[in-house]
Design a protein around this motif. Structure first.
Motif, short mmCIF file in Angstrom:
data_model
loop_
_atom_site.label_atom_id
_atom_site.label_comp_id
_atom_site.label_asym_id
_atom_site.label_seq_id
_atom_site.Cartn_x
_atom_site.Cartn_y
_atom_site.Cartn_z
N ILE A 66 0.81 -1.22 0.00
CA ILE A 66 0.00 0.00 0.00
C ILE A 66 0.84 1.26 0.00
N GLY A 67 2.17 1.14 0.09
CA GLY A 67 2.96 2.34 0.12
C GLY A 67 4.44 2.07 -0.07
N TRP A 68 5.16 3.18 -0.32
CA TRP A 68 6.61 3.14 -0.52
C TRP A 68 7.25 4.09 0.48
N CYS A 69 8.31 3.63 1.13
CA CYS A 69 8.99 4.42 2.16
C CYS A 69 10.45 4.63 1.74
N CYS A 70 10.93 5.87 1.87
CA CYS A 70 12.28 6.19 1.38
C CYS A 70 13.35 6.14 2.45
N GLY A 71 13.00 5.71 3.68
CA GLY A 71 14.05 5.58 4.68
C GLY A 71 13.49 5.63 6.10
N ASN A 72 14.35 5.28 7.05
CA ASN A 72 13.95 5.13 8.43
C ASN A 72 14.87 5.92 9.36
N GLU A 73 14.28 6.74 10.21
CA GLU A 73 14.96 7.40 11.33
C GLU A 73 16.13 8.27 10.90
N TYR A 74 15.96 9.03 9.85
CA TYR A 74 16.92 10.10 9.61
C TYR A 74 16.32 11.40 10.15
N SER A 75 17.11 12.44 10.24
CA SER A 75 16.70 13.69 10.92
C SER A 75 15.79 14.50 10.02
N THR A 76 14.52 14.19 10.07
CA THR A 76 13.57 14.68 9.06
C THR A 76 13.28 16.17 9.17
N TRP A 77 13.74 16.83 10.23
CA TRP A 77 13.46 18.26 10.42
C TRP A 77 14.57 19.15 9.84
N THR A 78 15.55 18.56 9.19
CA THR A 78 16.66 19.33 8.63
C THR A 78 16.41 19.66 7.16
N PRO A 79 17.03 20.72 6.64
CA PRO A 79 16.85 21.05 5.22
C PRO A 79 17.28 19.92 4.29
N GLU A 80 18.37 19.23 4.64
CA GLU A 80 18.87 18.16 3.77
C GLU A 80 17.88 16.99 3.71
N ALA A 81 17.37 16.61 4.88
CA ALA A 81 16.40 15.52 4.91
C ALA A 81 15.11 15.90 4.20
N ASP A 82 14.70 17.14 4.37
CA ASP A 82 13.50 17.63 3.70
C ASP A 82 13.67 17.55 2.19
N ALA A 83 14.83 17.95 1.68
CA ALA A 83 15.08 17.91 0.24
C ALA A 83 15.12 16.47 -0.27
N TYR A 84 15.80 15.60 0.49
CA TYR A 84 15.85 14.18 0.09
C TYR A 84 14.46 13.56 0.06
N THR A 85 13.66 13.83 1.08
CA THR A 85 12.31 13.26 1.14
C THR A 85 11.47 13.73 -0.03
N LYS A 86 11.59 14.99 -0.40
CA LYS A 86 10.83 15.49 -1.55
C LYS A 86 11.27 14.81 -2.84
N ILE A 87 12.58 14.67 -3.02
CA ILE A 87 13.08 14.00 -4.23
C ILE A 87 12.51 12.58 -4.32
N MET A 88 12.54 11.86 -3.22
CA MET A 88 12.13 10.46 -3.24
C MET A 88 10.61 10.31 -3.36
N THR A 89 9.86 11.07 -2.60
CA THR A 89 8.40 10.92 -2.68
C THR A 89 7.88 11.39 -4.03
N ASP A 90 8.49 12.42 -4.61
CA ASP A 90 8.11 12.82 -5.98
C ASP A 90 8.39 11.69 -6.96
N PHE A 91 9.54 11.02 -6.76
CA PHE A 91 9.87 9.91 -7.65
C PHE A 91 8.87 8.77 -7.48
N PHE A 92 8.53 8.43 -6.23
CA PHE A 92 7.54 7.38 -6.01
C PHE A 92 6.26 7.67 -6.78
N ARG A 93 5.76 8.89 -6.63
CA ARG A 93 4.48 9.24 -7.26
C ARG A 93 4.57 9.29 -8.78
N SER A 94 5.77 9.58 -9.28
CA SER A 94 5.91 9.68 -10.74
C SER A 94 5.74 8.33 -11.43
N ILE A 95 6.01 7.24 -10.73
CA ILE A 95 5.85 5.93 -11.37
C ILE A 95 4.75 5.09 -10.74
#
Length: 666
Positions: free
Chosen positions: A418-447
């Motif tokens: 039912i879903g795709w997850c791009c990673g576990n327990e990284y520091s999601t409140w940082t700019p770098e993690a935010d950018a990575y999460t956007k890249i990955m979730t956008d990719f998930f939705r694209s396919i």
């Protein structure tokens, strides 16, 4: 009808032109601790006996993990080799080599020619080897390396502490899943994706079938395209059909074609955890004497996360679950079918229905079971506690994208996923993690836009100073997934999450106590967490860490090599916690009185529509009587009269719609 009988017969004939050849079985093996294999020409064919094996090498059976074999147990390079025979007409065919899983990195040679390399231990991959193979004897060499670094996925983190050098599950190196040759005509299908649009009011569905077709010819051709849908129990008995002629296909390209078929109200059977109805889509492409056929199994269901709810087929659900590590004594991550059966049956009987099952993509055999028996799973990329530096590394991101593509394309037709997850327990409140999460979730939705996109974080993410950050990865997710190990204060964390993201449901992907021997503490932790979870309707799932014990090199591991967090032992012995979980995750509450059995469907957690369940009275392991329950929505009540029955020392069992005993009342 006559034409379709002809098509079905033709399907059988054409399948003679396309077949799979297993390369499981006996392989030669040698360790390469000095990484001298290529220098010593191990990739080049060597003298073999009539069994196709290499003289003076060891012999193992693939699927195989050298980590489990005391003769070859190293962290580093190991070589696998074998020969195989092909028919005289192989040059008129397309031959593809498919590995379902090799941990971790691999390099592959066919007849001494370098074929390619792959990074990632849990996803299937394949190569077109048509130009490398020849009639009669062929030779394959595979170099496998189970070592890791801070660029691998999974891998080490960036830091100086000892626990940052390892990840907390075992690196079972080897060719750990099936190996096959796919031999087809020069017109062949590479993949298929089933998409669906369900009209719940009319009880109908439109099934869109996307098919990728290749043609190994010099010029374009017009092909015929035929397809039908059938129930999985009777895959050759079509209920909906499609025929199309003169479809142009360009040579040496992936040509994508789409057809649509509609199921009416009498043909539509929705898939859910208690009624895992499955269909098979059969597609046939052909021109001249060339043809290929693909059969894709799928279920029709819709998963949504909105307004703080998780919806399955338009109905809100709240369900319990557990995390199961791919680790069985003697088999590691090899996942034999009987091991999968034992574990998944215990989980299903324990009402563990909704979960991020483990930190890695699941095996095909496990997901087959989940499709057939009803389980909801979020598949996860093995990115674990990765640093901000790693998350923004272009090479790391490219590897994450590639592994995600393989994970999704291998499993995008499975109703259990039912879903795709791009990673576990990284520091999601940082700019770098935010950018990575956007890249990955956008990719998930694209396919794959039909499943949820998410990441998983932990306690620090909902601390006041972190949840207030503008760079918050939750904003890119359909569902908020968090790991909480708390004996108090859980309310404040959940309330802060909901205040920040009121439209998003929350799934507690891990919770529990890591003290195996402190039974009271584990029981108290469960009772406390459930009391909190039941207060907040936006908490749609809670998954205990862990279902089973598992091997690890992580600090805190026992001298026996295990993380002993499981509700079952390594040999599947149920600990007291298993029965507590089963009770807390059961969707029905049953109270036994002298003259009646009072049954109510939970209105808090877990809660979902209960349909097709029954209550069974058993004495001395023999069924005495069984009552079929009506469909119960959350909050509904029902009673069963016990007048005239002798119930002393008897057992009442709750049985779900697909036959699993999910709770016992003595």
């Amino acid at each position: 009808m006559k034409n379709w009988l002809l098509i079905l017969f033709s399907t059988f004939i054409f399948n003679l032109n396309a077949h799979n050849v297993t390369l499981n079985g006996k392989w030669s093996i040698a360790i390469d601790p000095l990484a001298k294999g290529i220098e010593n020409d191990w990739h080049i064919s060597q003298t073999t006996g009539i069994d196709g094996l290499v003289k003076n090498w060891g012999v193992v059976t693939v699927p195989h993990s050298y980590t489990l074999d005391s003769r070859y147990n190293i962290i580093g390079k190991v070589w696998y080799k074998r020969s195989f025979n092909l028919d005289a007409n192989i040059k008129e065919k397309v031959c593809r080599l498919r590995f379902s899983g090799v941990f971790y990195s691999s390099r592959i040679w066919i007849n001494g020619q370098f074929l390619g390399s792959h990074l990632g231990g849990y996803t299937a991959f394949e190569y077109d080897i048509s130009k490398f193979v020849k009639p009669n004897a062929n030779f394959i060499a595979v170099e496998v390396d189970n070592s890791w670094n801070d660029k691998s996925i999974p891998g080490a983190r960036v830091g100086i502490n000892n626990n940052e050098q390892v990840y907390p599950w075992y690196e079972y190196g080897g060719i750990t899943r099936d190996v096959n040759l796919k031999i087809t005509d020069k017109l062949y299908i590479t993949k298929q994706k089933i998409e669906q649009v369900i009209d719940f009011k009319k009880n109908t569905a439109i099934i869109n079938i996307k098919t990728w077709i290749n043609l190994h010819e010099k010029t374009s051709q017009n092909i015929s395209f035929e397809g039908f849908l059938a129930y999985a129990q009777t895959p050759l008995n079509p209920i909906v059909k499609y025929i199309s002629q003169n479809n142009p296909v360009e040579p040496y390209l992936e040509n994508k074609s789409q057809i649509s078929m509609k199921l009416n109200s009498t043909q539509l059977k929705l898939w859910d955890v208690d009624n895992p109805n499955l269909y098979v889509a059969t597609t046939i492409v052909r021109y001249g004497n060339y043809a290929d056929t693909i059969r894709t199994r799928f279920g029709i269901r819709k998963i949504e996360a909105k307004n703080g709810q998780l919806l399955l087929n338009g109905q809100p659900i709240r369900m319990g679950g557990a995390n199961r590590q791919m680790d069985t004594p003697g088999f590691g991550s090899l996942e034999p079918q009987n091991n999968i059966e034992k574990d998944m049956r215990l989980m299903k009987s324990g009402n563990m229905l909704l979960q991020r099952l483990h930190h890695t993509p699941s095996s095909e055999k496990l997901l087959d079971w989940a499709d057939e028996n009803g389980m909801l799973i979020i598949e996860e990329l093995p990115v674990w506690q990765t640093s901000e530096v790693q998350l923004m590394d272009p090479m790391f991101q490219a590897l994450a994208i590639n592994q995600s593509r393989e994970m999704i394309e291998n499993n995008w037709n499975r109703p259990s996923v039912i879903g795709w997850c791009c990673g576990n327990e990284y520091s999601t409140w940082t700019p770098e993690a935010d950018a990575y999460t956007k890249i990955m979730t956008d990719f998930f939705r694209s396919i794959d836009s039909e499943r949820l996109a998410t990441m998983i974080t932990h306690i620090p993410a909902s601390l006041p100073q972190n949840i207030a950050q503008p760079y918050n990865s939750f904003r890119h997710c359909d569902i908020i997934c968090v790991n909480y190990y708390l004996n108090k204060g859980l309310e404040e964390h959940l309330e802060r999450l909901h205040s920040k993201f009121p439209e998003k449901p929350v799934l507690m992907t891990e919770f529990g106590s890591m003290e195996k021997d402190k039974i009271d503490e584990r029981e108290n932790n469960l009772i406390y967490n459930m009391s909190v979870i039941r207060k907040y309707p936006y908490v749609v799932g809670a998954s205990w860490w862990t279902y089973n014990d598992y091997k690890s090199r992580y600090p805190g591991t026992t001298p026996e090599g295990y993380r002993t967090f499981g509700m079952v032992s390594p040999t599947d012995e149920k600990r007291p916690l298993y029965f507590s979980i089963q009770r807390e995750f059961c969707p029905l509450i049953v109270e036994k009185e002298a003259t009646e059995l009072k049954i109510s469907a939970r209105i808090d957690f877990p809660s979902f529509i209960v349909k097709g369940y029954s209550v069974r009275l058993r004495k001395n392991n023999e069924k005495v009587k069984e009552w079929l329950l009506p469909t119960l929505s959350p909050g509904d009540k029902y009673s069963i009269s016990l007048t005239g029955l002798t119930i002393d020392k008897n057992t009442f069992e709750i049985v779900n719609a697909n036959g699993f005993v999910i709770y016992e009342i003595n």
